[in-house]
Design a protein around this motif. Structure first.
Motif, PDB file in Angstrom:
ATOM      1  N   SER A 285       0.838  -1.197   0.000  1.00 56.85           N
ATOM      2  CA  SER A 285       0.000   0.000   0.000  1.00 56.85           C
ATOM      3  C   SER A 285       0.873   1.247   0.000  1.00 56.85           C
ATOM      4  CB  SER A 285      -0.936   0.013   1.211  1.00 56.85           C
ATOM      5  OG  SER A 285      -0.200   0.083   2.424  1.00 56.85           O
ATOM      6  N   THR A 286       0.261   2.361  -0.313  1.00 60.29           N
ATOM      7  CA  THR A 286       0.920   3.652  -0.176  1.00 60.29           C
ATOM      8  C   THR A 286       0.229   4.426   0.934  1.00 60.29           C
ATOM      9  OG1 THR A 286      -0.543   4.610  -1.862  1.00 60.29           O
ATOM     10  CG2 THR A 286       1.595   3.742  -2.607  1.00 60.29           C
ATOM     11  N   SER A 287       0.856   5.495   1.382  1.00 62.14           N
ATOM     12  CA  SER A 287       0.259   6.313   2.439  1.00 62.14           C
ATOM     13  C   SER A 287       0.654   7.761   2.221  1.00 62.14           C
ATOM     14  CB  SER A 287       0.715   5.832   3.819  1.00 62.14           C
ATOM     15  OG  SER A 287       0.020   6.503   4.859  1.00 62.14           O
ATOM     16  N   LEU A 288      -0.337   8.626   2.073  1.00 65.24           N
ATOM     17  CA  LEU A 288      -0.098  10.041   1.805  1.00 65.24           C
ATOM     18  C   LEU A 288      -0.484  10.890   3.006  1.00 65.24           C
ATOM     19  CD1 LEU A 288       0.547  12.416  -0.147  1.00 65.24           C
ATOM     20  CD2 LEU A 288      -1.875  12.355  -0.818  1.00 65.24           C
ATOM     21  N   TRP A 289       0.505  11.515   3.642  1.00 59.87           N
ATOM     22  CA  TRP A 289       0.285  12.525   4.676  1.00 59.87           C
ATOM     23  C   TRP A 289      -0.659  11.996   5.748  1.00 59.87           C
ATOM     24  CZ3 TRP A 289       1.023  17.880   2.152  1.00 59.87           C
ATOM     25  CH2 TRP A 289       1.616  18.768   3.060  1.00 59.87           C
ATOM     26  N   GLY A 290      -1.670  12.760   6.175  1.00 59.67           N
ATOM     27  CA  GLY A 290      -2.565  12.310   7.237  1.00 59.67           C
ATOM     28  C   GLY A 290      -3.666  13.315   7.488  1.00 59.67           C
ATOM     29  N   GLY A 291      -4.471  13.060   8.502  1.00 57.47           N
ATOM     30  CA  GLY A 291      -5.627  13.900   8.808  1.00 57.47           C
ATOM     31  C   GLY A 291      -5.346  14.899   9.913  1.00 57.47           C
ATOM     32  N   ARG A 292      -6.188  15.936   9.971  1.00 54.81           N
ATOM     33  CA  ARG A 292      -6.004  16.987  10.969  1.00 54.81           C
ATOM     34  C   ARG A 292      -6.177  16.449  12.388  1.00 54.81           C
ATOM     35  NH1 ARG A 292      -8.374  20.492  14.235  1.00 54.81           N
ATOM     36  NH2 ARG A 292      -7.658  22.658  14.341  1.00 54.81           N
ATOM     37  N   ALA A 293      -7.120  15.524  12.588  1.00 54.35           N
ATOM     38  CA  ALA A 293      -7.338  14.972  13.926  1.00 54.35           C
ATOM     39  C   ALA A 293      -6.081  14.275  14.427  1.00 54.35           C
ATOM     40  CB  ALA A 293      -8.520  14.000  13.907  1.00 54.35           C
ATOM     41  N   GLU A 294      -5.391  13.565  13.520  1.00 58.01           N
ATOM     42  CA  GLU A 294      -4.158  12.880  13.905  1.00 58.01           C
ATOM     43  C   GLU A 294      -3.060  13.883  14.263  1.00 58.01           C
ATOM     44  OE1 GLU A 294      -5.961  11.777  11.085  1.00 58.01           O
ATOM     45  OE2 GLU A 294      -6.822  10.290  12.442  1.00 58.01           O
ATOM     46  N   LEU A 295      -3.062  15.046  13.595  1.00 54.97           N
ATOM     47  CA  LEU A 295      -2.060  16.053  13.918  1.00 54.97           C
ATOM     48  C   LEU A 295      -2.252  16.579  15.334  1.00 54.97           C
ATOM     49  CD1 LEU A 295       0.334  17.778  13.135  1.00 54.97           C
ATOM     50  CD2 LEU A 295      -1.233  19.385  12.014  1.00 54.97           C
ATOM     51  N   THR A 296      -3.490  16.765  15.762  1.00 57.16           N
ATOM     52  CA  THR A 296      -3.728  17.215  17.138  1.00 57.16           C
ATOM     53  C   THR A 296      -3.265  16.157  18.143  1.00 57.16           C
ATOM     54  OG1 THR A 296      -6.009  16.362  17.191  1.00 57.16           O
ATOM     55  CG2 THR A 296      -5.694  18.612  16.407  1.00 57.16           C
ATOM     56  N   GLU A 297      -3.407  14.881  17.785  1.00 57.37           N
ATOM     57  CA  GLU A 297      -2.923  13.811  18.660  1.00 57.37           C
ATOM     58  C   GLU A 297      -1.405  13.862  18.790  1.00 57.37           C
ATOM     59  OE1 GLU A 297      -4.434  10.262  16.874  1.00 57.37           O
ATOM     60  OE2 GLU A 297      -6.535  10.803  17.229  1.00 57.37           O
ATOM     61  N   LEU A 298      -0.730  14.143  17.679  1.00 56.16           N
ATOM     62  CA  LEU A 298       0.729  14.225  17.707  1.00 56.16           C
ATOM     63  C   LEU A 298       1.212  15.400  18.553  1.00 56.16           C
ATOM     64  CD1 LEU A 298       1.424  13.420  13.961  1.00 56.16           C
ATOM     65  CD2 LEU A 298       2.114  12.007  15.914  1.00 56.16           C
ATOM     66  N   VAL A 299       0.497  16.522  18.488  1.00 53.85           N
ATOM     67  CA  VAL A 299       0.849  17.668  19.329  1.00 53.85           C
ATOM     68  C   VAL A 299       0.781  17.277  20.805  1.00 53.85           C
ATOM     69  CG1 VAL A 299       0.112  19.960  20.095  1.00 53.85           C
ATOM     70  CG2 VAL A 299       0.239  19.445  17.649  1.00 53.85           C
ATOM     71  N   THR A 300      -0.280  16.555  21.169  1.00 53.72           N
ATOM     72  CA  THR A 300      -0.410  16.107  22.552  1.00 53.72           C
ATOM     73  C   THR A 300       0.720  15.159  22.933  1.00 53.72           C
ATOM     74  OG1 THR A 300      -2.820  16.329  22.471  1.00 53.72           O
ATOM     75  CG2 THR A 300      -1.913  14.930  24.200  1.00 53.72           C
ATOM     76  N   MET A 301       1.077  14.245  22.034  1.00 50.55           N
ATOM     77  CA  MET A 301       2.189  13.334  22.313  1.00 50.55           C
ATOM     78  C   MET A 301       3.496  14.097  22.492  1.00 50.55           C
ATOM     79  SD  MET A 301       1.385  10.101  19.757  1.00 50.55           S
ATOM     80  CE  MET A 301       2.667   9.056  20.466  1.00 50.55           C
ATOM     81  N   ALA A 302       3.710  15.119  21.660  1.00 52.63           N
ATOM     82  CA  ALA A 302       4.929  15.924  21.788  1.00 52.63           C
ATOM     83  C   ALA A 302       4.934  16.688  23.103  1.00 52.63           C
ATOM     84  CB  ALA A 302       5.050  16.883  20.610  1.00 52.63           C
ATOM     85  N   GLN A 303       3.781  17.207  23.504  1.00 50.49           N
ATOM     86  CA  GLN A 303       3.689  17.940  24.761  1.00 50.49           C
ATOM     87  C   GLN A 303       3.964  17.037  25.959  1.00 50.49           C
ATOM     88  OE1 GLN A 303      -0.279  19.465  24.151  1.00 50.49           O
ATOM     89  NE2 GLN A 303       0.467  21.508  23.578  1.00 50.49           N
ATOM     90  N   ARG A 304       3.648  15.764  25.808  1.00 47.20           N
ATOM     91  CA  ARG A 304       3.893  14.794  26.883  1.00 47.20           C
ATOM     92  C   ARG A 304       5.304  14.225  26.839  1.00 47.20           C
ATOM     93  NH1 ARG A 304      -1.828  11.396  26.336  1.00 47.20           N
ATOM     94  NH2 ARG A 304      -3.182  12.979  27.302  1.00 47.20           N
ATOM     95  N   GLY A 305       6.081  14.612  25.843  1.00 44.27           N
ATOM     96  CA  GLY A 305       7.443  14.121  25.722  1.00 44.27           C
ATOM     97  C   GLY A 305       7.557  12.730  25.135  1.00 44.27           C
ATOM     98  N   GLN A 306       6.497  12.239  24.496  1.00 43.71           N
ATOM     99  CA  GLN A 306       6.516  10.891  23.929  1.00 43.71           C
ATOM    100  C   GLN A 306       7.248  10.825  22.594  1.00 43.71           C
ATOM    101  OE1 GLN A 306       2.096  10.664  24.427  1.00 43.71           O
ATOM    102  NE2 GLN A 306       2.542   8.581  25.092  1.00 43.71           N
ATOM    103  N   ILE A 307       7.235  11.923  21.840  1.00 35.74           N
ATOM    104  CA  ILE A 307       7.938  11.977  20.561  1.00 35.74           C
ATOM    105  C   ILE A 307       8.617  13.340  20.437  1.00 35.74           C
ATOM    106  CG2 ILE A 307       6.421  10.377  19.329  1.00 35.74           C
ATOM    107  CD1 ILE A 307       5.069  12.872  18.070  1.00 35.74           C
ATOM    108  N   HIS A 308       9.643  13.381  19.611  1.00 36.60           N
ATOM    109  CA  HIS A 308      10.288  14.648  19.298  1.00 36.60           C
ATOM    110  C   HIS A 308      10.885  14.548  17.903  1.00 36.60           C
ATOM    111  CE1 HIS A 308      13.854  12.338  20.458  1.00 36.60           C
ATOM    112  NE2 HIS A 308      14.550  13.189  19.724  1.00 36.60           N
ATOM    113  N   VAL A 309      11.029  15.684  17.264  1.00 39.65           N
ATOM    114  CA  VAL A 309      11.668  15.734  15.954  1.00 39.65           C
ATOM    115  C   VAL A 309      13.087  16.267  16.139  1.00 39.65           C
ATOM    116  CG1 VAL A 309      11.575  16.657  13.605  1.00 39.65           C
ATOM    117  CG2 VAL A 309       9.444  16.163  14.838  1.00 39.65           C
TER     118      VAL A 309
END
Length: 341
Positions: A285-309
């Protein structure tokens, strides 16, 4: 104001002075605080028709900024709010957009820096407040690339999440701007064993730091190692964040029965699948970018220190050089243009 634009087909990006934009009705003006660089920008600048985009075009589709001014009728956000910008600008009314999948808009998705003027500048205009995601006190330099470098692998992982349970093995091909975040997300979200592959030793070190269980130099021998560590079964899931023929061939060589290959990289390659030249019941399969709802989830994960770029900052004047370093594979993590530097 200063902007980094792609102006002439066949030439590199240029730093120029342009008029500060004015937000129209319903639009939002941002004072840009950071803008990530991406291989997708390179793709636009490498093809003879610039993918049909009108030039000149300000680059930058991973924006972070502060709301500077609201156009007439724009509501839902206040001046002074630090935000990042969801980059998939769909029509908002088609079947896909109604389901929150503006990245798959049936009427054609555009993006800042990929069809309209982007964020590699002092200021940018966002088409509607609905594409703004507040980031609170997150560092904008690290938060900017959540919009693509994190959102794209997140969407890809979610698409095969039921296959990433404990006891499985997952290969991440390419530990660049997207791949190093993919390793972190896989570690946070799943029980799978993560094997990262890359041609650059320093990127394999980054993969270890991000949580990879194993790292392997990318090449034909790597597939044999995968088969060995899985007792001949092969990897359950392979994410190809490069997308050239060599990595697609390697992905297939790492696969086994009922494996799933997800092609995320836009390198122009592909997996040749036939009844007699691939493991049975394989999925691609292929996968293109993502949805806005998922972006808000990632912001929360970053705020919790779970992920970083992982980032490396450049002034706008240095951005053309940064694109050259990106092309050479010399950027570890994500290069980010920072207008204030």
């Amino acid at each position: 104001m200063k902007a980094v634009q792609y102006r002439t087909i066949g030439k590199g990006p240029e730093v120029v002075e342009v008029e500060k934009p004015v937000p129209g009705p319903g639009q939002v003006l941002l004072k840009v605080t950071a803008a990530g660089l991406c291989h997708s920008d390179e793709l636009v600048m490498s093809v003879p028709d610039a993918l049909g985009y009108e030039l000149p075009m300000t680059l930058g589709h991973e924006p972070a900024g502060i709301v500077e001014e609201l156009g007439q009728g724009a509501t839902g956000v206040e001046v002074g709010t630090p935000v990042i910008v969801y980059g998939c600008w769909g029509c908002g009314v088609c079947e896909m957009c109604a389901a929150g999948k503006e990245n798959l808009c049936l009427r054609g998705m555009t993006s800042p820096g990929l069809g309209s003027d982007g964020a590699m500048a002092d200021y940018m205009v966002v088409d509607t407040p609905r594409h703004l995601v507040p980031i609170g006190d997150l560092d904008p330099v690290r938060a900017a690339s959540l919009t693509d470098a994190a959102l794209t692998p997140y969407q890809a992982i979610l698409s095969v999440l039921p296959k990433l349970h404990g006891g499985t093995t997952t290969v991440v091909l390419g530990v660049g701007g997207l791949g190093h975040v993919a390793v972190q997300l896989l570690r946070e979200l799943t029980g799978t064993r993560i094997v990262a592959m890359d041609v650059a030793p320093e990127k394999l070190e980054l993969a270890k730091e991000c949580g990879a269980h194993e790292v392997l130099p990318s090449g034909p021998e790597a597939a044999a190692e995968i088969k060995k560590m899985t007792n001949g079964r092969g990897a359950n899931v392979i994410f190809d964040f490069v997308g050239i023929d060599k990595t697609s061939e390697l992905a297939l060589a790492c696969a086994g029965y009922e494996s799933h290959i997800v092609i995320v990289g836009a390198g122009g390659g592909g997996v040749k699948i036939g009844f007699l030249n691939a493991p049975y019941n394989i999925n691609v399969s292929t996968s293109l970018w993502g949805g806005r709802a998922e972006l808000t989830e990632l912001v929360t994960m970053a705020q919790r220190g779970q992920i970083h770029v992982q980032t490396r900052s450049f002034s706008l004047d240095e951005v053309p050089k940064a694109y050259q370093l990106l092309h050479e594979g010399a950027i570890i993590g994500r290069a980010v243009g920072v207008p204030s530097l």
